[in-house]
Design an enzyme around this catalytic site. Structure first.
Site, PDB file in Angstrom:
ATOM      1  N   ASP A  21       0.830  -1.210   0.000  1.00 48.03           N
ATOM      2  CA  ASP A  21       0.000   0.000   0.000  1.00 48.03           C
ATOM      3  C   ASP A  21       0.866   1.262   0.000  1.00 48.03           C
ATOM      4  O   ASP A  21       1.984   1.261   0.517  1.00 48.03           O
ATOM      5  CB  ASP A  21      -0.915  -0.016   1.239  1.00 48.03           C
ATOM      6  CG  ASP A  21      -2.066   0.971   1.098  1.00 48.03           C
ATOM      7  OD1 ASP A  21      -2.376   1.386  -0.030  1.00 48.03           O
ATOM      8  OD2 ASP A  21      -2.654   1.335   2.139  1.00 48.03           O
ATOM      9  N   HIS A  38       2.392   3.339  -8.973  1.00 53.08           N
ATOM     10  CA  HIS A  38       2.194   1.910  -9.235  1.00 53.08           C
ATOM     11  C   HIS A  38       3.380   1.356 -10.028  1.00 53.08           C
ATOM     12  O   HIS A  38       3.873   0.265  -9.746  1.00 53.08           O
ATOM     13  CB  HIS A  38       0.897   1.664 -10.004  1.00 53.08           C
ATOM     14  CG  HIS A  38      -0.342   2.090  -9.259  1.00 53.08           C
ATOM     15  ND1 HIS A  38      -0.536   1.782  -7.935  1.00 53.08           N
ATOM     16  CD2 HIS A  38      -1.440   2.786  -9.648  1.00 53.08           C
ATOM     17  CE1 HIS A  38      -1.708   2.288  -7.546  1.00 53.08           C
ATOM     18  NE2 HIS A  38      -2.264   2.903  -8.558  1.00 53.08           N
ATOM     19  N   SER A  66      -7.591  -5.385  -5.256  1.00 54.36           N
ATOM     20  CA  SER A  66      -8.710  -5.933  -4.475  1.00 54.36           C
ATOM     21  C   SER A  66     -10.022  -5.817  -5.248  1.00 54.36           C
ATOM     22  O   SER A  66     -10.126  -5.038  -6.203  1.00 54.36           O
ATOM     23  CB  SER A  66      -8.833  -5.179  -3.147  1.00 54.36           C
ATOM     24  OG  SER A  66      -9.345  -3.880  -3.375  1.00 54.36           O
ATOM     25  N   THR A  67     -11.013  -6.542  -4.808  1.00 53.53           N
ATOM     26  CA  THR A  67     -12.354  -6.427  -5.385  1.00 53.53           C
ATOM     27  C   THR A  67     -12.810  -4.963  -5.328  1.00 53.53           C
ATOM     28  O   THR A  67     -13.369  -4.432  -6.282  1.00 53.53           O
ATOM     29  CB  THR A  67     -13.344  -7.307  -4.581  1.00 53.53           C
ATOM     30  OG1 THR A  67     -12.842  -8.637  -4.551  1.00 53.53           O
ATOM     31  CG2 THR A  67     -14.728  -7.297  -5.179  1.00 53.53           C
ATOM     32  N   ARG A  72     -12.189   2.198  -8.340  1.00 52.94           N
ATOM     33  CA  ARG A  72     -11.289   3.354  -8.557  1.00 52.94           C
ATOM     34  C   ARG A  72     -11.574   3.989  -9.922  1.00 52.94           C
ATOM     35  O   ARG A  72     -12.253   3.390 -10.763  1.00 52.94           O
ATOM     36  CB  ARG A  72      -9.840   2.871  -8.491  1.00 52.94           C
ATOM     37  CG  ARG A  72      -9.467   2.478  -7.075  1.00 52.94           C
ATOM     38  CD  ARG A  72      -7.993   2.543  -6.871  1.00 52.94           C
ATOM     39  NE  ARG A  72      -7.703   2.245  -5.476  1.00 52.94           N
ATOM     40  CZ  ARG A  72      -6.499   2.284  -4.960  1.00 52.94           C
ATOM     41  NH1 ARG A  72      -5.478   2.614  -5.714  1.00 52.94           N
ATOM     42  NH2 ARG A  72      -6.307   2.015  -3.692  1.00 52.94           N
ATOM     43  N   LEU A 132      10.603 -20.486  -4.614  1.00 56.44           N
ATOM     44  CA  LEU A 132       9.542 -19.632  -4.062  1.00 56.44           C
ATOM     45  C   LEU A 132       8.285 -19.643  -4.939  1.00 56.44           C
ATOM     46  O   LEU A 132       8.382 -19.535  -6.163  1.00 56.44           O
ATOM     47  CB  LEU A 132      10.072 -18.189  -3.972  1.00 56.44           C
ATOM     48  CG  LEU A 132       9.076 -17.109  -3.563  1.00 56.44           C
ATOM     49  CD1 LEU A 132       8.713 -17.234  -2.095  1.00 56.44           C
ATOM     50  CD2 LEU A 132       9.648 -15.717  -3.842  1.00 56.44           C
TER      51      LEU A 132
HETATM   52  C1  IPE Z   1      -5.478  -2.653  -0.230  1.00 55.06           C
HETATM   53  O1  IPE Z   1      -5.124  -1.338  -0.400  1.00 55.06           O
HETATM   54  C2  IPE Z   1      -5.483  -3.358  -1.547  1.00 55.06           C
HETATM   55  C3  IPE Z   1      -4.178  -3.536  -2.175  1.00 55.06           C
HETATM   56  C4  IPE Z   1      -3.024  -3.216  -1.658  1.00 55.06           C
HETATM   57  C5  IPE Z   1      -4.195  -4.133  -3.473  1.00 55.06           C
HETATM   58  P1  IPE Z   1      -6.221  -0.182  -0.517  1.00 55.06           P
HETATM   59  O2  IPE Z   1      -5.479   1.086  -0.638  1.00 55.06           O
HETATM   60  O3  IPE Z   1      -7.179  -0.519  -1.589  1.00 55.06           O
HETATM   61  O4  IPE Z   1      -6.966  -0.307   0.887  1.00 55.06           O
HETATM   62  P2  IPE Z   1      -7.790   0.787   1.695  1.00 55.06           P
HETATM   63  O5  IPE Z   1      -8.816   1.327   0.762  1.00 55.06           O
HETATM   64  O6  IPE Z   1      -6.831   1.836   2.145  1.00 55.06           O
HETATM   65  O7  IPE Z   1      -8.362   0.042   2.856  1.00 55.06           O
HETATM   66  C1  IPE Z   2      -1.595   0.277  -3.341  1.00 53.91           C
HETATM   67  O1  IPE Z   2      -1.370   1.636  -3.387  1.00 53.91           O
HETATM   68  C2  IPE Z   2      -1.822  -0.323  -4.703  1.00 53.91           C
HETATM   69  C3  IPE Z   2      -3.210  -0.692  -4.981  1.00 53.91           C
HETATM   70  C4  IPE Z   2      -4.188  -0.640  -4.138  1.00 53.91           C
HETATM   71  C5  IPE Z   2      -3.501  -1.168  -6.326  1.00 53.91           C
HETATM   72  P1  IPE Z   2      -2.552   2.692  -3.397  1.00 53.91           P
HETATM   73  O2  IPE Z   2      -2.918   2.958  -4.813  1.00 53.91           O
HETATM   74  O3  IPE Z   2      -3.661   2.224  -2.541  1.00 53.91           O
HETATM   75  O4  IPE Z   2      -1.850   3.959  -2.777  1.00 53.91           O
HETATM   76  P2  IPE Z   2      -2.445   4.940  -1.669  1.00 53.91           P
HETATM   77  O5  IPE Z   2      -2.876   4.081  -0.520  1.00 53.91           O
HETATM   78  O6  IPE Z   2      -3.584   5.669  -2.298  1.00 53.91           O
HETATM   79  O7  IPE Z   2      -1.304   5.826  -1.312  1.00 53.91           O
HETATM   80 MG    MG Z   3      -4.060   2.439  -0.590  1.00 50.88          MG
END
Ligand code: IPE
Ligand code: IPE
Ligand code: MG
Length: 254
Positions: A21, A38, A66-67, A72, A132
Site C-alpha cells: 500500500d 504503481h 482488491s475487489t 477506482r 519460491l
Molecule cells: C489494499 O489497499 C489493496 C491492495 C493493496 C491491493 P487499498 O489502498 O485498496 O486499501 P484501503 O482502501 O486503504 O483500505
Molecule cells: C496500493 O497503493 C496499490 C493498490 C491498491 C492497487 P494505493 O494505490 O492504494 O496507494 P495509496 O494508498 O492511495 O497511497
Molecule cells: Mg491504498
C-alpha cells in the site's frame, strides 16, 4: 550491520503475505500521477521477491488488486491492468533466474482478456520452477472467497454428497483459493495504515501482523529483512501460556 545478518536461518516463515500500500501517496508527494507510483511499486515487488527467494521462503502472497479497487477511477484501473501485463512479461527473467513459480488467486475472470492471457502464460511457463511460489492476489477479496466456499458447501449439502455436520475448519480451508497454501505466519502492510482491507481474513487468524510507515515504492530488501527479524522476535502462543510454549521448545531441544 544488515538486518539480513540478524535473521535466524532455521526460523524463516514458510509464507509471508504483503498488502502493498501507498503507491498513490508516494506519487502525490512528488507531484506525479498516482499511476507512476504503481509503476515504481513494481521495483519494490522485484526487490522483495528476490529477497524472499534468497531467504528460502516457500510462499509470498502479494495483494495487488482488491475487489474494492474496481471502484477506482477508470484510468487508474486501466493503468494497473496494463502494468500487470507488462510486469509479468518483464519479470519473466527474474522468475526464471530465481526459480520462482507464479500463481494467482482471486476472481480472475473479471480481469481484461489480455491480462488473463498473459497471466495464464506466465503461470504455465514457470510451473516447472521449484523455489519460491509467488502468489498474486488479483481481483481478490476475502469475503468474496468465503462466500464462494459457503456456496460450494451449500451445493454439496443440498446434493446430498456432504452432511452439514461433516463441515470443519480443515474442509472449509480446502475450499478457499489458498487450499494448497499454508496460512501466512507473517502479514506485512506498508504505508502506515493499520487495517487488513479484506485480505486473507480466514488465513490470518494466527498470523503475526507487521505495519510499517514506509510507502510501498520505497520498500527495500532491507525493509523486508527488518520485518522478518521483528517476526522472529515474537512469541507465537496460539492460545497457550508462555510457560507452555517454553516447555514445548525445551522438549524439542532435549
Ligand atoms: C489494499 O489497499 C489493496 C491492495 C493493496 C491491493 P487499498 O489502498 O485498496 O486499501 P484501503 O482502501 O486503504 O483500505
Ligand atoms: C496500493 O497503493 C496499490 C493498490 C491498491 C492497487 P494505493 O494505490 O492504494 O496507494 P495509496 O494508498 O492511495 O497511497
Ligand atoms: Mg491504498
Amino acid at each position: 550491520m544488515s538486518f539480513k545478518d540478524k535473521i535466524i536461518k532455521d526460523r524463516i516463515p514458510a509464507h509471508v503475505a504483503i498488502i502493498m500500500d501507498g503507491n498513490g501517496r508516494w506519487a502525490k508527494k512528488r507531484g506525479f500521477l498516482r499511476t507512476l507510483g504503481h509503476e515504481k511499486g513494481v521495483d519494490a515487488v522485484r526487490e522483495t521477491v528476490e529477497a524472499a527467494a534468497a531467504l528460502g521462503i516457500s510462499f509470498i502472497t502479494l495483494y495487488a488488486f482488491s475487489t474494492e479497487n474496481w471502484n477506482r477511477p477508470r484510468y487508474e484501473i486501466n493503468a494497473l491492468m496494463k502494468l500487470l501485463v507488462t510486469s509479468v512479461n518483464k519479470e519473466r527473467k527474474t522468475f526464471m533466474d530465481n526459480n520462482i513459480r507464479l500463481l494467482a488467486i482471486g476472481d480472475l475472470k473479471n480481469l481484461p482478456a489480455r491480462s488473463q492471457g498473459e497471466l495464464k502464460k506466465a503461470i504455465e511457463d514457470t510451473s516447472g520452477n521449484t523455489g519460491l511460489r509467488l502468489v498474486l492476489a488479483l481481483s481478490y477479496s476475502s469475503r468474496w472467497e468465503i462466500v464462494e466456499a459457503a456456496r460450494s458447501l451449500a451445493r454439496q449439502v443440498s446434493a446430498g454428497t456432504l452432511k452439514a455436520d461433516e463441515i470443519n475448519a480443515d474442509s472449509f480451508s480446502g475450499l478457499l483459493t489458498t487450499a494448497e497454501i499454508p496460512d501466512p505466519e507473517l502479514l506485512i502492510r506498508t504505508s502506515g495504515e493499520c487495517r487488513v482491507s479484506n485480505f486473507l481474513l480466514w488465513q490470518i487468524a494466527y498470523s503475526e501482523l507487521y505495519f510499517t510507515p514506509t510507502l510501498w515504492p520505497d520498500f527495500t530488501k532491507e525493509d523486508f529483512y527488518k520485518a522478518i527479524v521483528d517476526y522472529q522476535g515474537r512469541e507465537r502462543r496460539f492460545g497457550l501460556t508462555s510457560e507452555q510454549i517454553k516447555q514445548t521448545k525445551n522438549r524439542h531441544f532435549n
